[in-house]
Scaffold this motif. Structure first.
Motif, PDB file in Angstrom:
ATOM      1  N   LEU A   1      48.313  26.910  37.472  1.00 25.36           N
ATOM      2  CA  LEU A   1      49.442  27.829  37.284  1.00 25.36           C
ATOM      3  C   LEU A   1      49.956  28.373  38.614  1.00 25.36           C
ATOM      4  CD1 LEU A   1      48.458  29.909  34.127  1.00 25.36           C
ATOM      5  CD2 LEU A   1      50.276  28.221  34.346  1.00 25.36           C
ATOM      6  N   GLY A   2      49.287  28.009  39.704  1.00 24.97           N
ATOM      7  CA  GLY A   2      49.719  28.471  41.022  1.00 24.97           C
ATOM      8  C   GLY A   2      49.146  29.815  41.422  1.00 24.97           C
ATOM      9  N   TYR A   3      48.114  30.276  40.725  1.00 23.81           N
ATOM     10  CA  TYR A   3      47.505  31.570  41.040  1.00 23.81           C
ATOM     11  C   TYR A   3      46.670  31.450  42.308  1.00 23.81           C
ATOM     12  CZ  TYR A   3      48.649  33.257  36.315  1.00 23.81           C
ATOM     13  OH  TYR A   3      49.292  33.643  35.174  1.00 23.81           O
ATOM     14  N   CYS A   4      46.751  32.469  43.149  1.00 26.04           N
ATOM     15  CA  CYS A   4      45.959  32.503  44.373  1.00 26.04           C
ATOM     16  C   CYS A   4      44.684  33.319  44.142  1.00 26.04           C
ATOM     17  CB  CYS A   4      46.759  33.095  45.532  1.00 26.04           C
ATOM     18  SG  CYS A   4      47.135  34.846  45.350  1.00 26.04           S
ATOM     19  N   ASN A   5      43.684  33.059  44.957  1.00 30.34           N
ATOM     20  CA  ASN A   5      42.408  33.758  44.800  1.00 30.34           C
ATOM     21  C   ASN A   5      42.551  35.266  44.963  1.00 30.34           C
ATOM     22  OD1 ASN A   5      40.997  31.458  44.217  1.00 30.34           O
ATOM     23  ND2 ASN A   5      40.251  31.152  46.276  1.00 30.34           N
ATOM     24  N   ALA A   6      43.421  35.704  45.876  1.00 33.31           N
ATOM     25  CA  ALA A   6      43.602  37.150  46.077  1.00 33.31           C
ATOM     26  C   ALA A   6      44.083  37.816  44.785  1.00 33.31           C
ATOM     27  CB  ALA A   6      44.584  37.408  47.218  1.00 33.31           C
ATOM     28  N   GLY A   7      45.004  37.182  44.087  1.00 37.25           N
ATOM     29  CA  GLY A   7      45.498  37.732  42.831  1.00 37.25           C
ATOM     30  C   GLY A   7      44.450  37.679  41.732  1.00 37.25           C
ATOM     31  N   LEU A   8      43.708  36.578  41.697  1.00 36.55           N
ATOM     32  CA  LEU A   8      42.669  36.421  40.678  1.00 36.55           C
ATOM     33  C   LEU A   8      41.572  37.461  40.827  1.00 36.55           C
ATOM     34  CD1 LEU A   8      42.289  32.528  40.752  1.00 36.55           C
ATOM     35  CD2 LEU A   8      43.355  33.901  38.948  1.00 36.55           C
ATOM     36  N   ARG A   9      41.236  37.808  42.042  1.00 38.94           N
ATOM     37  CA  ARG A   9      40.144  38.751  42.294  1.00 38.94           C
ATOM     38  C   ARG A   9      40.397  40.135  41.690  1.00 38.94           C
ATOM     39  NH1 ARG A   9      36.359  36.897  45.926  1.00 38.94           N
ATOM     40  NH2 ARG A   9      37.008  35.089  47.118  1.00 38.94           N
ATOM     41  N   ARG A  10      41.648  40.461  41.383  1.00 41.99           N
ATOM     42  CA  ARG A  10      41.960  41.782  40.803  1.00 41.99           C
ATOM     43  C   ARG A  10      41.317  41.978  39.440  1.00 41.99           C
ATOM     44  NH1 ARG A  10      48.094  42.088  40.569  1.00 41.99           N
ATOM     45  NH2 ARG A  10      47.943  39.854  40.787  1.00 41.99           N
ATOM     46  N   TRP A  11      40.959  40.897  38.769  1.00 39.51           N
ATOM     47  CA  TRP A  11      40.376  40.996  37.430  1.00 39.51           C
ATOM     48  C   TRP A  11      38.883  41.278  37.471  1.00 39.51           C
ATOM     49  CZ3 TRP A  11      42.598  35.571  35.986  1.00 39.51           C
ATOM     50  CH2 TRP A  11      43.986  35.608  36.001  1.00 39.51           C
ATOM     51  N   PHE A  12      38.281  41.223  38.635  1.00 40.14           N
ATOM     52  CA  PHE A  12      36.819  41.303  38.767  1.00 40.14           C
ATOM     53  C   PHE A  12      36.410  42.449  39.676  1.00 40.14           C
ATOM     54  CE2 PHE A  12      38.271  36.980  38.173  1.00 40.14           C
ATOM     55  CZ  PHE A  12      37.582  36.612  37.034  1.00 40.14           C
ATOM     56  N   PRO A  13      35.189  42.983  39.583  1.00 35.01           N
ATOM     57  CA  PRO A  13      34.260  42.740  38.478  1.00 35.01           C
ATOM     58  C   PRO A  13      34.684  43.527  37.251  1.00 35.01           C
ATOM     59  CG  PRO A  13      33.289  44.324  39.976  1.00 35.01           C
ATOM     60  CD  PRO A  13      34.627  43.904  40.569  1.00 35.01           C
ATOM     61  N   ARG A  14      34.418  42.975  36.122  1.00 35.17           N
ATOM     62  CA  ARG A  14      34.746  43.609  34.837  1.00 35.17           C
ATOM     63  C   ARG A  14      33.733  43.117  33.819  1.00 35.17           C
ATOM     64  NH1 ARG A  14      39.205  45.622  31.853  1.00 35.17           N
ATOM     65  NH2 ARG A  14      39.126  44.964  29.694  1.00 35.17           N
ATOM     66  N   ASP A  15      33.172  44.036  33.091  1.00 38.28           N
ATOM     67  CA  ASP A  15      32.213  43.692  32.033  1.00 38.28           C
ATOM     68  C   ASP A  15      31.096  42.795  32.550  1.00 38.28           C
ATOM     69  OD1 ASP A  15      33.828  45.125  30.267  1.00 38.28           O
ATOM     70  OD2 ASP A  15      34.964  43.351  29.699  1.00 38.28           O
ATOM     71  N   GLY A  16      30.677  43.027  33.789  1.00 36.08           N
ATOM     72  CA  GLY A  16      29.576  42.259  34.353  1.00 36.08           C
ATOM     73  C   GLY A  16      29.953  40.866  34.823  1.00 36.08           C
ATOM     74  N   VAL A  17      31.225  40.535  34.814  1.00 41.44           N
ATOM     75  CA  VAL A  17      31.682  39.226  35.261  1.00 41.44           C
ATOM     76  C   VAL A  17      32.251  39.364  36.670  1.00 41.44           C
ATOM     77  CG1 VAL A  17      33.253  37.299  34.799  1.00 41.44           C
ATOM     78  CG2 VAL A  17      32.226  38.559  32.900  1.00 41.44           C
ATOM     79  N   THR A  18      31.799  38.494  37.557  1.00 37.33           N
ATOM     80  CA  THR A  18      32.293  38.501  38.935  1.00 37.33           C
ATOM     81  C   THR A  18      33.263  37.345  39.157  1.00 37.33           C
ATOM     82  OG1 THR A  18      30.553  37.049  39.785  1.00 37.33           O
ATOM     83  CG2 THR A  18      30.080  39.440  39.738  1.00 37.33           C
ATOM     84  N   PHE A  19      33.958  37.406  40.256  1.00 36.70           N
ATOM     85  CA  PHE A  19      34.866  36.317  40.619  1.00 36.70           C
ATOM     86  C   PHE A  19      34.085  35.018  40.775  1.00 36.70           C
ATOM     87  CE2 PHE A  19      37.194  33.849  43.893  1.00 36.70           C
ATOM     88  CZ  PHE A  19      38.332  33.578  43.148  1.00 36.70           C
ATOM     89  N   GLU A  20      32.898  35.084  41.336  1.00 48.10           N
ATOM     90  CA  GLU A  20      32.073  33.882  41.505  1.00 48.10           C
ATOM     91  C   GLU A  20      31.659  33.307  40.144  1.00 48.10           C
ATOM     92  OE1 GLU A  20      30.822  30.763  43.588  1.00 48.10           O
ATOM     93  OE2 GLU A  20      31.979  32.446  44.372  1.00 48.10           O
ATOM     94  N   ASP A  21      31.371  34.175  39.165  1.00 51.91           N
ATOM     95  CA  ASP A  21      31.087  33.700  37.804  1.00 51.91           C
ATOM     96  C   ASP A  21      32.283  32.895  37.280  1.00 51.91           C
ATOM     97  OD1 ASP A  21      28.624  35.069  37.736  1.00 51.91           O
ATOM     98  OD2 ASP A  21      29.526  36.823  36.765  1.00 51.91           O
ATOM     99  N   PHE A  22      33.462  33.446  37.472  1.00 48.29           N
ATOM    100  CA  PHE A  22      34.683  32.778  37.021  1.00 48.29           C
ATOM    101  C   PHE A  22      34.838  31.424  37.699  1.00 48.29           C
ATOM    102  CE2 PHE A  22      39.362  32.264  37.844  1.00 48.29           C
ATOM    103  CZ  PHE A  22      39.686  31.801  36.584  1.00 48.29           C
ATOM    104  N   ARG A  23      34.639  31.376  38.995  1.00 48.99           N
ATOM    105  CA  ARG A  23      34.775  30.111  39.727  1.00 48.99           C
ATOM    106  C   ARG A  23      33.777  29.066  39.243  1.00 48.99           C
ATOM    107  NH1 ARG A  23      34.910  30.138  45.789  1.00 48.99           N
ATOM    108  NH2 ARG A  23      35.647  28.066  45.297  1.00 48.99           N
ATOM    109  N   GLN A  24      32.578  29.484  38.907  1.00 45.38           N
ATOM    110  CA  GLN A  24      31.536  28.536  38.533  1.00 45.38           C
ATOM    111  C   GLN A  24      31.533  28.178  37.045  1.00 45.38           C
ATOM    112  OE1 GLN A  24      27.727  29.913  39.908  1.00 45.38           O
ATOM    113  NE2 GLN A  24      28.383  29.973  42.032  1.00 45.38           N
TER     114      GLN A  24
END
Length: 74
Positions: free
Chosen positions: A19-42
């Motif tokens: 969708l063209g999302y950049c990592n900087a924008g994606l990181r705004r969703w984390f951490p939330r409910d125990g989920v980290t950006f690295e969890d999302f990536r993996q």
């Protein structure tokens, strides 16, 4: 009768990149409910989790993944 989702739908980092999302924008969703950006990536996150963030971009990603799965089943 309306059709309910019968399986968990997972959005991945690759979906977000499509969708063209950049990592900087994606990181705004984390951490939330125990989920980290690295969890999302993996492992990705569920489309329900994305919707619960209330973030318009996260909801768009959930819709993108759900639509892609619907088209794949057609």
């Amino acid at each position: 009768m309306s059709e309910q989702r019968s399986n968990l739908q997972i959005a991945t980092h690759l979906d977000a990149k499509a969708l063209g999302y950049c990592n900087a924008g994606l990181r705004r969703w984390f951490p939330r409910d125990g989920v980290t950006f690295e969890d999302f990536r993996q492992q990705g996150v569920s489309t329900d989790w994305l919707r619960a963030t209330g973030d318009a971009m996260a909801i768009r990603l959930a819709e993108y993944v759900e639509q892609a799965e619907t088209e794949a089943k057609a």
